[in-house]
Design an enzyme around this catalytic site. Structure first.
Site, short mmCIF file in Angstrom:
data_model
loop_
_atom_site.label_atom_id
_atom_site.label_comp_id
_atom_site.label_asym_id
_atom_site.label_seq_id
_atom_site.Cartn_x
_atom_site.Cartn_y
_atom_site.Cartn_z
N HIS A 173 -14.95 6.10 23.11
CA HIS A 173 -14.93 5.80 24.57
C HIS A 173 -15.89 6.47 25.41
CE1 HIS A 173 -12.69 4.25 27.77
NE2 HIS A 173 -11.60 3.69 27.24
N GLU A 276 -18.40 1.81 24.32
CA GLU A 276 -18.08 2.13 23.68
C GLU A 276 -18.93 1.60 21.93
OE1 GLU A 276 -14.09 2.08 24.75
OE2 GLU A 276 -14.23 1.56 26.68
O1 TA6 Z 1 -11.83 1.02 26.75
C1 TA6 Z 1 -11.40 0.17 28.10
C2 TA6 Z 1 -10.16 -0.21 28.35
O2 TA6 Z 1 -9.77 0.08 27.52
C3 TA6 Z 1 -9.82 -0.36 29.41
O3 TA6 Z 1 -9.12 -1.41 28.98
C4 TA6 Z 1 -9.03 0.50 30.41
O4 TA6 Z 1 -7.91 0.54 30.30
C5 TA6 Z 1 -9.68 2.03 29.50
O5 TA6 Z 1 -10.03 1.79 28.21
C6 TA6 Z 1 -9.02 3.68 29.97
O6 TA6 Z 1 -8.34 3.37 29.06
P1 TA6 Z 1 -7.38 5.19 30.08
O7 TA6 Z 1 -6.11 4.68 28.45
O8 TA6 Z 1 -8.23 6.29 29.12
O9 TA6 Z 1 -7.27 5.04 31.16
#
Ligand code: TA6
Length: 304
Positions: A173, A276
């Site tokens: 991520h 990602e």
């Molecule tokens: O990868 C995108 C995502 O899934 C978004 O929908 C957003 O929620 C982000 O990740 C961040 O997630 P987090 O749980 O780290 O706040």
């Protein structure tokens, strides 16, 4: 805060000035790497790269939120969080944490090697135990190899150590630091279908490069080649080469969500884009007993 033989790790792996075990923010055990090409910090909590800079420079390639939480049970906002063994919301709708538990687990430091003066390789590992069985009842071994050098590389191998098959989705991520999100475009996804989270995961087709003028939260499918981030403000480009993956997620929360998130400042969204390398949606991985899968990504920064 976390019970571990920190001194032992430091004695085993530390080399003054090059490989240093340290307590980072919140007292979390970290490993600082310095070589001829780069400086980096990796948190053993989350198995998470928190910082990556060209050697001797202050130019952070990764965004790390000033409001990030550094506490057990909480994910650190920024760097490269590891989403595993599921990406996004709990696929079983059973109230388990979003993006799995690897990003809130304390990983083992398995090995640090220096294949060259400009490359340091850190190997981390995570294995199942009772704590994780409550969330995911499978015997597994997870190994994460992180290359710190002229490029930043990650290779994460999941091995099924149990007697039954399991399914997994996952992602690096990665929060890439940008000058201003308005100057950023993401290339290499043209013509691909994506699932759009803000529109109930409806399917759309990407026309041209991805640009940012509002919330973007998309799962691109059937990704075959590399993906590129162009930042015309910083005059910088990042080439992302993924393997073991057919999925790319592009995320920027924009103003309202950034302001609503407790671990981002109101304007933080201007300074990062997440691109990602993933296995998600129709690209989940099924592993039979004894089988393994490697998800890898290599990031290379250059001038525009
Ligand atoms: O990868 C995108 C995502 O899934 C978004 O929908 C957003 O929620 C982000 O990740 C961040 O997630 P987090 O749980 O780290 O706040």
């Amino acid at each position: 805060m976390i019970d571990m033989a920190f001194e032992q790790l430091a004695a085993l792996h530390g080399i003054p000035g090059r490989i240093e075990l340290t307590h980072g923010q919140g007292g979390l055990p970290c490993i600082d790497i310095h070589n001829a090409a780069a400086d980096a910090r990796i948190s053993l909590y989350g198995g998470q790269v928190l910082s990556f800079r060209p050697a001797g420079s202050q130019d952070e390639r990764l965004f790390l939120s000033e409001r990030a939480h550094y506490a057990e049970g909480k994910a650190i906002k920024g760097g490269i969080p590891i989403c595993w063994p599921w990406f996004g919301a709990d696929p079983d709708h059973a109230g388990r944490p979003a993006h799995g538990f690897a990003r809130t687990a304390l990983w083992d430091l398995q090995e640090v090697s220096e294949p060259g003066t400009d490359l340091t390789r850190v190997t981390l590992a995570l294995r199942d135990d009772e704590r994780w069985h409550a969330l995911w009842p499978h015997a597994f071994e997870l190994q994460l190899v992180i290359d710190i050098g002229s490029h930043l590389g990650l290779a994460m191998t999941t091995i099924n150590r149990g007697h039954l098959p399991f399914q997994l989705s996952q992602a690096f991520h990665t929060y890439f630091a940008v000058g201003d999100i308005a100057d950023v475009s993401v290339d290499g996804l043209q013509g691909l279908d994506y699932l759009d989270k803000p529109r109930a995961f409806e399917r759309f087709q990407q026309v041209g490069a991805v640009t940012f003028a509002g919330e973007v939260d998309r799962i691109y499918q059937a990704v075959a080649g590399s993906v590129r981030i162009d930042d015309s403000g910083l005059k910088q480009r990042v080439d992302i080469t993924g393997t073991g993956s057919r999925t790319a997620v592009v995320w920027n929360p924009w103003a309202d969500i950034s302001a609503a998130m407790g671990d981002l400042t109101d304007d933080a969204y201007r300074r990062f884009v997440c691109v990602e390398t993933a296995n998600a949606a129709d690209d989940v991985v099924t592993l039979g007993p004894g089988m393994q899968h490697t998800l890898a990504a290599v990031y290379r920064w250059s001038g525009l």
